[in-house]
Each structure stands twice: as C-alpha cells, then as structure tokens.
Design an enzyme around this catalytic site. Structure first.
Site, PDB file in Angstrom:
ATOM      1  N   LYS A   1      34.174  65.098  29.272  1.00  0.00           N
ATOM      2  CA  LYS A   1      35.199  66.139  29.122  1.00  0.00           C
ATOM      3  C   LYS A   1      34.617  67.496  29.490  1.00  0.00           C
ATOM      4  CE  LYS A   1      36.645  68.972  25.956  1.00  0.00           C
ATOM      5  NZ  LYS A   1      37.184  70.074  26.785  1.00  0.00           N
TER       6      LYS A   1
ATOM      7  N   GLU B   1      23.367  70.033  21.598  1.00  0.00           N
ATOM      8  CA  GLU B   1      22.687  71.204  22.174  1.00  0.00           C
ATOM      9  C   GLU B   1      23.550  72.395  21.820  1.00  0.00           C
ATOM     10  OE1 GLU B   1      19.811  71.151  23.380  1.00  0.00           O
ATOM     11  OE2 GLU B   1      19.490  69.131  24.176  1.00  0.00           O
TER      12      GLU B   1
ATOM     13  N   CYS C   1      22.621  79.509  26.502  1.00  0.00           N
ATOM     14  CA  CYS C   1      22.096  79.221  25.163  1.00  0.00           C
ATOM     15  C   CYS C   1      20.613  79.570  25.078  1.00  0.00           C
ATOM     16  CB  CYS C   1      22.360  77.774  24.781  1.00  0.00           C
ATOM     17  SG  CYS C   1      22.007  76.618  26.090  1.00  0.00           S
TER      18      CYS C   1
ATOM     19  N   GLU D   1      24.646  84.989  18.001  1.00  0.00           N
ATOM     20  CA  GLU D   1      24.631  84.696  19.430  1.00  0.00           C
ATOM     21  C   GLU D   1      25.812  85.413  20.078  1.00  0.00           C
ATOM     22  OE1 GLU D   1      25.568  80.632  20.758  1.00  0.00           O
ATOM     23  OE2 GLU D   1      23.908  80.837  22.154  1.00  0.00           O
TER      24      GLU D   1
HETATM   25  P1  NAP Z   1      32.992  75.269  21.898  1.00  0.00           P
HETATM   26  O1  NAP Z   1      34.300  75.510  21.259  1.00  0.00           O
HETATM   27  O2  NAP Z   1      31.894  74.724  21.096  1.00  0.00           O
HETATM   28  O3  NAP Z   1      33.281  74.298  23.162  1.00  0.00           O
HETATM   29  C1  NAP Z   1      32.352  73.446  23.778  1.00  0.00           C
HETATM   30  C2  NAP Z   1      33.046  72.169  24.218  1.00  0.00           C
HETATM   31  O4  NAP Z   1      33.519  71.459  23.075  1.00  0.00           O
HETATM   32  C3  NAP Z   1      34.284  72.399  25.070  1.00  0.00           C
HETATM   33  O5  NAP Z   1      34.389  71.373  26.024  1.00  0.00           O
HETATM   34  C4  NAP Z   1      35.391  72.331  24.049  1.00  0.00           C
HETATM   35  O6  NAP Z   1      36.638  72.043  24.612  1.00  0.00           O
HETATM   36  C5  NAP Z   1      34.901  71.214  23.174  1.00  0.00           C
HETATM   37  N1  NAP Z   1      35.505  71.209  21.832  1.00  0.00           N
HETATM   38  C6  NAP Z   1      36.042  72.247  21.145  1.00  0.00           C
HETATM   39  N2  NAP Z   1      36.497  71.849  19.954  1.00  0.00           N
HETATM   40  C7  NAP Z   1      36.254  70.509  19.876  1.00  0.00           C
HETATM   41  C8  NAP Z   1      36.497  69.519  18.883  1.00  0.00           C
HETATM   42  N3  NAP Z   1      37.081  69.814  17.710  1.00  0.00           N
HETATM   43  N4  NAP Z   1      36.134  68.246  19.138  1.00  0.00           N
HETATM   44  C9  NAP Z   1      35.540  67.920  20.287  1.00  0.00           C
HETATM   45  N5  NAP Z   1      35.287  68.819  21.269  1.00  0.00           N
HETATM   46  C10 NAP Z   1      35.626  70.098  21.062  1.00  0.00           C
HETATM   47  O7  NAP Z   1      32.474  76.560  22.580  1.00  0.00           O
HETATM   48  P2  NAP Z   1      33.408  77.745  23.132  1.00  0.00           P
HETATM   49  O8  NAP Z   1      34.549  78.017  22.211  1.00  0.00           O
HETATM   50  O9  NAP Z   1      33.737  77.423  24.507  1.00  0.00           O
HETATM   51  O10 NAP Z   1      32.407  78.955  23.027  1.00  0.00           O
HETATM   52  C11 NAP Z   1      32.247  79.640  21.784  1.00  0.00           C
HETATM   53  C12 NAP Z   1      30.820  80.049  21.562  1.00  0.00           C
HETATM   54  O11 NAP Z   1      29.988  78.889  21.569  1.00  0.00           O
HETATM   55  C13 NAP Z   1      30.217  80.927  22.619  1.00  0.00           C
HETATM   56  O12 NAP Z   1      30.556  82.258  22.483  1.00  0.00           O
HETATM   57  C14 NAP Z   1      28.755  80.657  22.399  1.00  0.00           C
HETATM   58  O13 NAP Z   1      28.248  81.397  21.343  1.00  0.00           O
HETATM   59  C15 NAP Z   1      28.709  79.196  22.037  1.00  0.00           C
HETATM   60  N6  NAP Z   1      28.405  78.340  23.207  1.00  0.00           N
HETATM   61  C16 NAP Z   1      27.160  77.833  23.297  1.00  0.00           C
HETATM   62  C17 NAP Z   1      26.839  77.034  24.374  1.00  0.00           C
HETATM   63  C18 NAP Z   1      25.517  76.436  24.549  1.00  0.00           C
HETATM   64  O14 NAP Z   1      25.149  76.081  25.657  1.00  0.00           O
HETATM   65  N7  NAP Z   1      24.751  76.253  23.510  1.00  0.00           N
HETATM   66  C19 NAP Z   1      27.782  76.766  25.358  1.00  0.00           C
HETATM   67  C20 NAP Z   1      29.063  77.305  25.221  1.00  0.00           C
HETATM   68  C21 NAP Z   1      29.342  78.075  24.120  1.00  0.00           C
HETATM   69  P3  NAP Z   1      37.608  73.268  25.037  1.00  0.00           P
HETATM   70  O15 NAP Z   1      36.999  73.903  26.211  1.00  0.00           O
HETATM   71  O16 NAP Z   1      38.881  72.616  25.365  1.00  0.00           O
HETATM   72  O17 NAP Z   1      37.683  74.188  23.858  1.00  0.00           O
END
Ligand code: NAP
Ligand code: MG
Length: 462
Positions: free
Chosen positions: A154, A229, A263, A355
């Site tokens: 996904k 991660e 990250c 972060e």
């Molecule tokens: P996120 O909500 O954790 O999303 C990451 C992935 O998980 C996306 O594909 C998302 O889908 C999916 N997801 C969201 N809710 C889920 C659930 N309940 N069950 C299964 N999968 C789910 O991250 P974000 O909202 O895009 O970003 C928010 C913050 O996360 C950023 O500002 C940053 O601090 C952190 N982040 C960290 C990393 C890293 O590499 N460590 C990467 C991205 C973000 P959708 O796209 O459809 O929501």
C-alpha cells in the site's frame, strides 16, 4: 468509486486521479496473493533470482520515467528521484543473489541429522509512507520476494504513482500475477486490512510512531510478524576538534535533503561551545547557498514539502519560535518552506524534541563529550546520527554511546542497501536491508531425521 487527486507539490496543481481500493477489493487482492504463494515459493531458486534480475533491469530501463513521476508526485528533486529509482534497481539486484543462498544449518545431534530451513511466511503486507515512496517500497518487496513470499503493497495516499508503475513493471519483467500487488488506498482501509486479514502473515510498516504503535497493537491479535521503521530526531554532534568548515558545509544536506521529510534527518545539531560561533557563521553561509528551486531543475538541491497539510504542520512548529536565519524558497504556488535554523537552549522545547519532518534544524551548544552524549540520547527516538571529530578514540566512544541504529563519523552517509538499517527505542522494531533482510521474511524450521526408525519413543523433556 472513491478517487484521490494527486497534486504536484511544487505547483499545487492536480496531476491525476487515482482510484482507491475498498476493503472488499483489498481482501480479494490479498486472497489472490495467497493463491499465488505456493507456486512462487516453489519456483527454483535460480529462476526466482533470474526473475528478480529481470525486474531490476526493467526498472533500470524506466529510470527516467519513474524519476519524472516522483518529481511531479512528491516534489523530490530530480537528482534525488533518479537516485531513488536506481535504488530500487540496486536493491532488486542485491537480493536477487539471495534465493540460492538462503542456507539453513546442519547441527550435530546423536542418532541422525538435524537441519534447519528458512521458509517463506506467505503474504507480506508492506505499508509505505509518502516521504520516500520508491526506496521504502523496494526495501520491503526486494528481500520479501527473494525469500519466496508474495507481497501486497500500500503506497501512501499522497504518493501512489511510482508504486503503481513498479507493480506494472514487475509484470512486464515476468513476475507472475499476484506475486507483487500494489493496492492504492487509505491507511484506515487498505492498511488496516493488512493488519487484520489473517492471510497477511507479516506487516512491514514505515511511517509515524503513532500509527506504528497502532499497527503493532493490531498485529498482536494474531501474533502477526511486524517490522516498524518510525520517526527520528537524530543528532549531528560536532566537536571542536573537527574539520568545522566541512561539518558546516555538509550539515544542511543532512537535514534539508528531501525538504527535511526524512526519518534520518539530523534535525538537532550539537556543537561544542568553543567552536559554536565559527560553526554557526559557516552554517549560515551554506544554508543560504542551498539551491531551493523547481525540483525538476537538475541543479535543485531542495524542493517543496509534500502537501499543504505538511507545510501547515511545519509552520506550526515555527509559530512563536525565533529563527536565527533561513535560506531561500521560491515565492510561487506550491508547498514551499525555506530551510530554517533555530537556536535552542532548552531541551524541553518542542522544536528540540519533536520530529518536525520539514526543513527546520535546531542548534544547541554543549561543553564536553559526556554532555553531548547525554543530550543526544535525551529523546524517545534513536534512528541515526553523525559525529564530527578528528579524534578516533572519541569517535569510537561516542558512536558506541549514542543509542541509535545508524551512525556515521565525519560523514552523513545515506542508507546503504547492503548494510542493516533500523531504529533503537521508539524509532522502530527490527531491521531492514543488509545481508540478513531475507531471513526476516522467513520462519526458521528445525527438522530432525533419525538414522534408524526409533525402537521406542525417546523424547527430550522440555
Ligand atoms: P502515517 O499516518 O504514519 O502514514 C504512513 C503510512 O501508513 C501511509 O501509507 C498511511 O496511509 C498508512 N496508515 C495510516 N493510518 C493507518 C492505519 N490505521 N492502519 C494502517 N495503515 C495506516 O504518516 P503520515 O500521516 O503520512 O505522516 C505524519 C508524520 O509521520 C510525519 O509528519 C512524520 O513525522 C512521520 N513520518 C515518518 C516517516 C518515516 O520514514 N519514519 C515517514 C512518513 C511520516 P495514508 O497515506 O492513506 O494515510
Ligand atoms: Mg497519517
């Protein structure tokens, strides 16, 4: 039918609409991946290797197309996007050497032989964030496929285009239908089904720590395997004995690459007090020189943030915070934030602890090695970090003392696919990449074969 409009972050203009999968469609695709598993597991190792090399060369043949898609979908600089597409190719080539090398062991036992096997899990679900859509997808599916699993993937809602294309290229390369299935959709629908569907045997998640915790809780219900991660707040520690000019020249790239949406971003800079003024002066020069321009320009060093929402979130962190200096950013439409430097004097400041996931770095002075290590470790995260010093003993001491999965000395090395990558503490669970990654997509099975049919039942007491 629900669709999502993909937007170009550099212009805020729509690019295309993508159809989002429903829970029922997701279930059907998971079942198809499950049906494809036995045949994929039984493909001879050399043939599976050949198919992965073929996938790598098809990716290589479409490198420009994939890079161009990522520039438009995620606002990545062209240079980065080309590296990212090349990384998918390299990861596939690296793990194409794994199928013939998934050795078990032969362990001495009396009365027969004892052997171990690394058997694939079945369907593996990979959930990818929007910050590095191509590499993070490849770090999951490369070793998972090599170990004989089928994969459902996904992409993030915001950035599905390269993943969709990679799914098509896999078929073009000869991977059978159902072996790698890309399922665009919402995390709360498609991602959630990866966690709850019993046919998905492992979930690899990269994203926020908050969602990662939810996924881990959800996986516990079925004792489902999970790799996480998550976030980071990594420290770049600059000692006064370092090459200060080089430390200051490279520091911006260690945090502002991908507009800080990384990250591994070294978003806290710790500078020894006696070098603080010199470092800060030089840092200002290098931050102002950073080329924050249209990401499709080959000279661009930093592009926009991925979305209006992410820009708002980053600006929220700067609200009421005094900035020391900033670089430049285009005044055009799009989700631009200039590289921004903040001076921190209190480790309780949110800008020091949280972060930000944007082009913002906080700088703090320290007096000695002990204080530097204490400040670096004063975080719930532990993903990466850098240490600048000319003293080899100090470099070793500090590298061993910082609680983090990936450290570099006198450099800000990016993730290398042939070395392990992952986090300490709340930055994650498990490791990706490196020589051991395929083993993380297998169960180890132990088999004892008696030399003679046992006359009477002889059993070891547990
Ligand atoms: P996120 O909500 O954790 O999303 C990451 C992935 O998980 C996306 O594909 C998302 O889908 C999916 N997801 C969201 N809710 C889920 C659930 N309940 N069950 C299964 N999968 C789910 O991250 P974000 O909202 O895009 O970003 C928010 C913050 O996360 C950023 O500002 C940053 O601090 C952190 N982040 C960290 C990393 C890293 O590499 N460590 C990467 C991205 C973000 P959708 O796209 O459809 O929501
Ligand atoms: Mg989210």
């Amino acid at each position: 039918m629900t669709t999502f409009t993909v937007v170009n972050p550099a212009t805020a203009q729509p690019v295309t609409d993508v159809v989002m999968a429903t829970a029922e469609e997701t279930d059907a695709l998971i079942e198809r991946a499950h049906d494809a598993f036995p045949a994929w597991r039984d493909v001879a190792p050399g043939e599976r290797a050949r198919l992965l090399r073929s996938f790598a060369s098809v990716v290589d043949a479409h490198l420009d197309e994939l890079a161009d898609l990522e520039v438009r979908n995620a606002g990545h600089t062209l240079g980065n996007a080309r590296w990212e597409a090349g990384n998918v190719r390299d990861v596939l080539n690296y793990y194409s050497a794994a199928p013939e090398r998934l050795f078990g062991r032969q362990i001495p036992v009396p009365g027969g032989i004892d052997v171990t096997f690394h058997e694939p899990l079945g369907v593996v679900g990979i959930i990818v964030p929007w910050n590095f859509p191509m590499p993070i997808a490849g770090w999951g599916f490369g070793p998972a496929l090599a170990a004989g699993n089928t994969v459902v993937l996904k992409p993030a809602e915001l950035t599905p285009l390269t993943a969709i294309r990679l799914g098509e290229l896999a078929l073009e390369a000869g991977l059978p239908e159902g072996v790698l299935t890309v399922i665009p959709g919402k995390g709360s629908i498609v991602g959630e089904r990866f966690v709850t569907h019993p046919l998905v045997r492992k979930v690899c998640f990269t994203g926020s720590t908050e969602v990662g915790k939810q996924i881990m809780r959800g996986c516990a219900d079925q004792v489902k395997r999970v790799t996480l991660e998550l976030g980071g707040k990594s420290a770049n520690i600059v000692f006064a004995d370092a090459d200060i000019a080089k430390a200051a020249a490279t520091a911006p790239y260690a945090v502002f690459d991908n507009a800080g949406q990384d990250c591994c971003a070294r978003s806290r800079i710790l500078v020894q007090r006696s070098a603080y003024d010199e470092f800060l002066g030089r840092l200002e020069t290098s931050v102002k020189a950073l080329k924050v321009i249209d990401p499709s320009d080959p000279d661009s060093e930093m592009g926009p943030l991925v979305s209006a929402k992410q820009k708002e979130s980053v600006l929220g962190y700067l609200d009421g915070v005094e900035t020391a200096f900033t670089g430049t950013a285009p005044a055009s439409d799009g989700f631009w934030v200039p590289p921004t430097v903040v001076l921190a004097d209190d480790p309780a400041m949110p800008i020091w602890r949280e972060e930000v996931f944007g082009p913002v770095v906080a700088v703090m002075a320290f007096d000695d090695e002990e204080e530097a290590v204490r400040l670096a470790n004063d975080t719930e995260y532990g993903l990466s970090g850098s240490i600048f010093t000319r003293d080899v003993s100090r470099a070793l001491r500090v590298a061993r003392a910082v609680e983090s999965g990936n450290l570099s000395v006198n450099s800000h090395s990016a993730v290398r696919y042939w070395t392990p990558f992952g986090g300490y503490k709340q930055s994650g669970l498990g490791r990706e990449l490196g020589p051991d990654a395929p083993a993380a997509f297998t169960e180890e099975k132990n088999v004892f074969i008696a030399q003679e049919v046992a006359q009477e039942e002889e059993r070891e007491q547990p």
